[in-house]
Design a protein around this motif. Structure first.
Motif, PDB file in Angstrom:
ATOM      1  N   LEU A  44      -8.053   9.977  -4.655  1.00 39.00           N
ATOM      2  CA  LEU A  44      -7.356   8.772  -5.107  1.00 39.00           C
ATOM      3  C   LEU A  44      -6.079   8.551  -4.303  1.00 39.00           C
ATOM      4  N   GLU A  45      -5.382   9.630  -3.988  1.00 34.12           N
ATOM      5  CA  GLU A  45      -4.161   9.486  -3.190  1.00 34.12           C
ATOM      6  C   GLU A  45      -4.484   9.042  -1.771  1.00 34.12           C
ATOM      7  N   LEU A  46      -5.577   9.532  -1.189  1.00 37.47           N
ATOM      8  CA  LEU A  46      -5.977   9.062   0.141  1.00 37.47           C
ATOM      9  C   LEU A  46      -6.265   7.566   0.116  1.00 37.47           C
ATOM     10  N   VAL A  47      -6.931   7.116  -0.930  1.00 35.25           N
ATOM     11  CA  VAL A  47      -7.208   5.684  -1.102  1.00 35.25           C
ATOM     12  C   VAL A  47      -5.898   4.901  -1.177  1.00 35.25           C
ATOM     13  N   ARG A  48      -4.980   5.379  -1.981  1.00 28.25           N
ATOM     14  CA  ARG A  48      -3.690   4.692  -2.160  1.00 28.25           C
ATOM     15  C   ARG A  48      -2.880   4.676  -0.864  1.00 28.25           C
ATOM     16  N   ILE A  49      -2.883   5.791  -0.167  1.00 26.33           N
ATOM     17  CA  ILE A  49      -2.141   5.850   1.100  1.00 26.33           C
ATOM     18  C   ILE A  49      -2.762   4.904   2.121  1.00 26.33           C
ATOM     19  N   ARG A  50      -4.085   4.918   2.231  1.00 24.56           N
ATOM     20  CA  ARG A  50      -4.728   4.075   3.253  1.00 24.56           C
ATOM     21  C   ARG A  50      -4.471   2.598   2.993  1.00 24.56           C
ATOM     22  N   ALA A  51      -4.606   2.149   1.770  1.00 22.08           N
ATOM     23  CA  ALA A  51      -4.315   0.745   1.463  1.00 22.08           C
ATOM     24  C   ALA A  51      -2.855   0.425   1.756  1.00 22.08           C
ATOM     25  N   SER A  52      -1.969   1.338   1.413  1.00 21.82           N
ATOM     26  CA  SER A  52      -0.534   1.128   1.640  1.00 21.82           C
ATOM     27  C   SER A  52      -0.203   1.108   3.125  1.00 21.82           C
ATOM     28  N   GLN A  53      -0.924   1.895   3.935  1.00 22.90           N
ATOM     29  CA  GLN A  53      -0.743   1.835   5.393  1.00 22.90           C
ATOM     30  C   GLN A  53      -1.120   0.448   5.908  1.00 22.90           C
ATOM     31  N   ASN A  55      -1.235  -2.354   4.320  1.00 20.07           N
ATOM     32  CA  ASN A  55      -0.325  -3.380   3.816  1.00 20.07           C
ATOM     33  C   ASN A  55       1.114  -3.202   4.262  1.00 20.07           C
ATOM     34  N   GLY A  56       1.440  -2.054   4.823  1.00 24.76           N
ATOM     35  CA  GLY A  56       2.799  -1.800   5.294  1.00 24.76           C
ATOM     36  C   GLY A  56       3.796  -1.621   4.158  1.00 24.76           C
ATOM     37  N   CYS A  57       3.391  -0.924   3.114  1.00 18.96           N
ATOM     38  CA  CYS A  57       4.252  -0.742   1.946  1.00 18.96           C
ATOM     39  C   CYS A  57       4.959   0.611   1.999  1.00 18.96           C
ATOM     40  N   ALA A  58       6.192   0.598   2.452  1.00 20.53           N
ATOM     41  CA  ALA A  58       6.969   1.842   2.593  1.00 20.53           C
ATOM     42  C   ALA A  58       7.154   2.549   1.262  1.00 20.53           C
ATOM     43  N   TYR A  59       7.429   1.798   0.207  1.00 23.03           N
ATOM     44  CA  TYR A  59       7.646   2.401  -1.102  1.00 23.03           C
ATOM     45  C   TYR A  59       6.414   3.191  -1.543  1.00 23.03           C
ATOM     46  N   CYS A  60       5.250   2.567  -1.465  1.00 19.93           N
ATOM     47  CA  CYS A  60       4.017   3.213  -1.912  1.00 19.93           C
ATOM     48  C   CYS A  60       3.607   4.345  -0.972  1.00 19.93           C
ATOM     49  N   LEU A  61       3.852   4.194   0.320  1.00 15.62           N
ATOM     50  CA  LEU A  61       3.559   5.282   1.254  1.00 15.62           C
ATOM     51  C   LEU A  61       4.396   6.512   0.918  1.00 15.62           C
ATOM     52  N   ASP A  62       5.661   6.311   0.666  1.00  5.78           N
ATOM     53  CA  ASP A  62       6.540   7.426   0.307  1.00  5.78           C
ATOM     54  C   ASP A  62       6.047   8.094  -0.982  1.00  5.78           C
ATOM     55  N   LEU A  63       5.794   7.303  -1.986  1.00  4.58           N
ATOM     56  CA  LEU A  63       5.354   7.824  -3.281  1.00  4.58           C
ATOM     57  C   LEU A  63       4.023   8.565  -3.167  1.00  4.58           C
ATOM     58  N   HIS A  64       3.039   7.944  -2.551  1.00  2.38           N
ATOM     59  CA  HIS A  64       1.689   8.511  -2.571  1.00  2.38           C
ATOM     60  C   HIS A  64       1.479   9.626  -1.556  1.00  2.38           C
ATOM     61  N   THR A  65       2.270   9.684  -0.497  1.00  2.67           N
ATOM     62  CA  THR A  65       2.173  10.861   0.364  1.00  2.67           C
ATOM     63  C   THR A  65       2.743  12.079  -0.374  1.00  2.67           C
ATOM     64  N   ARG A  66       3.806  11.877  -1.144  1.00  2.00           N
ATOM     65  CA  ARG A  66       4.334  12.977  -1.960  1.00  2.00           C
ATOM     66  C   ARG A  66       3.322  13.402  -3.023  1.00  2.00           C
ATOM     67  N   GLU A  67       2.696  12.421  -3.669  1.00  3.93           N
ATOM     68  CA  GLU A  67       1.686  12.721  -4.688  1.00  3.93           C
ATOM     69  C   GLU A  67       0.479  13.423  -4.068  1.00  3.93           C
ATOM     70  N   ALA A  68       0.093  13.022  -2.868  1.00  9.52           N
ATOM     71  CA  ALA A  68      -1.037  13.664  -2.188  1.00  9.52           C
ATOM     72  C   ALA A  68      -0.736  15.131  -1.898  1.00  9.52           C
ATOM     73  N   ARG A  69       0.463  15.388  -1.428  1.00  4.45           N
ATOM     74  CA  ARG A  69       0.857  16.783  -1.181  1.00  4.45           C
ATOM     75  C   ARG A  69       0.810  17.583  -2.484  1.00  4.45           C
ATOM     76  N   ALA A  70       1.293  17.002  -3.546  1.00  5.99           N
ATOM     77  CA  ALA A  70       1.290  17.682  -4.849  1.00  5.99           C
ATOM     78  C   ALA A  70      -0.140  17.946  -5.325  1.00  5.99           C
ATOM     79  N   ALA A  71      -1.078  17.086  -4.923  1.00  8.48           N
ATOM     80  CA  ALA A  71      -2.484  17.252  -5.304  1.00  8.48           C
ATOM     81  C   ALA A  71      -3.219  18.202  -4.359  1.00  8.48           C
ATOM     82  N   GLY A  72      -2.489  18.767  -3.380  1.00 10.31           N
ATOM     83  CA  GLY A  72      -3.083  19.741  -2.487  1.00 10.31           C
ATOM     84  C   GLY A  72      -3.506  19.211  -1.127  1.00 10.31           C
ATOM     85  N   GLU A  73      -3.181  17.970  -0.842  1.00 14.21           N
ATOM     86  CA  GLU A  73      -3.568  17.381   0.443  1.00 14.21           C
ATOM     87  C   GLU A  73      -2.742  17.994   1.568  1.00 14.21           C
ATOM     88  N   THR A  74      -3.359  18.160   2.743  1.00 13.31           N
ATOM     89  CA  THR A  74      -2.669  18.766   3.879  1.00 13.31           C
ATOM     90  C   THR A  74      -1.908  17.721   4.688  1.00 13.31           C
TER      91      THR A  74
END
Length: 153
Positions: A44-53, A55-74
């Motif tokens: 789900l975080e990969l989905v959110r990050i890709r859409a945010s990339q 769309n160019g949404c800095a806020y969501c990129l910041d939030l969801h890259t942090r959430e992805a790391r917390a979910a174990g993403e490399t």
């Protein structure tokens, strides 16, 4: 034309709290549907990050890259997500989810093509496909809110 992208605008939570609450409830329902369907948080975080990339949404990129790391993403997979179709780090299911996410995000570029939907439906259950469509739709809405109101990370 130059614009000041750092000046904050209306705070929707403050001005339209009922609508903001409804959006949060939609997001919660989407997460619940994804969890019930068996989709993991990292996808789900990969989905959110890709859409945010896209769309160019800095806020969501910041939030969801942090959430992805917390979910174990490399870091490697987060950094190469913008070129997922060329990188060897993603599974068949992740590739199908990312292709579907891109098609939903870029719906104006030819809708969601049958081959993209077919690929997703071959590797995901109907409930999972539905959850992925909702996840892509919700993050696209959040991207537009964050960009329109100039939310900053």
């Amino acid at each position: 034309m130059t614009t000041d992208t750092m000046t904050a605008r209306v705070t929707l939570k403050k001005v339209t709290p009922d609508v903001s609450a409804a959006m949060r409830a939609l997001n919660a329902a989407t997460v619940s549907a994804a969890t019930s369907a068996g989709l993991d948080a990292s996808l789900l975080e990969l989905v959110r990050i890709r859409a945010s990339q896209i769309n160019g949404c800095a806020y969501c990129l910041d939030l969801h890259t942090r959430e992805a790391r917390a979910a174990g993403e490399t870091e490697q997979r987060i950094y190469t997500l913008n070129a997922w179709s060329e990188a060897p780090f993603y599974t068949e299911r992740e590739r199908a989810a990312l292709a579907l996410t891109e098609a939903v995000t870029l719906v104006h570029d030819g809708r969601v093509p049958d081959p993209v939907y077919q690929q997703a439906s071959e590797v995901f259950s109907e409930a999972e496909v539905a959850a992925l469509i909702w996840a892509a739709t919700v993050i696209n809405a959040y991207n537009r809110i964050a960009i329109a109101t100039r939310m900053t990370p």
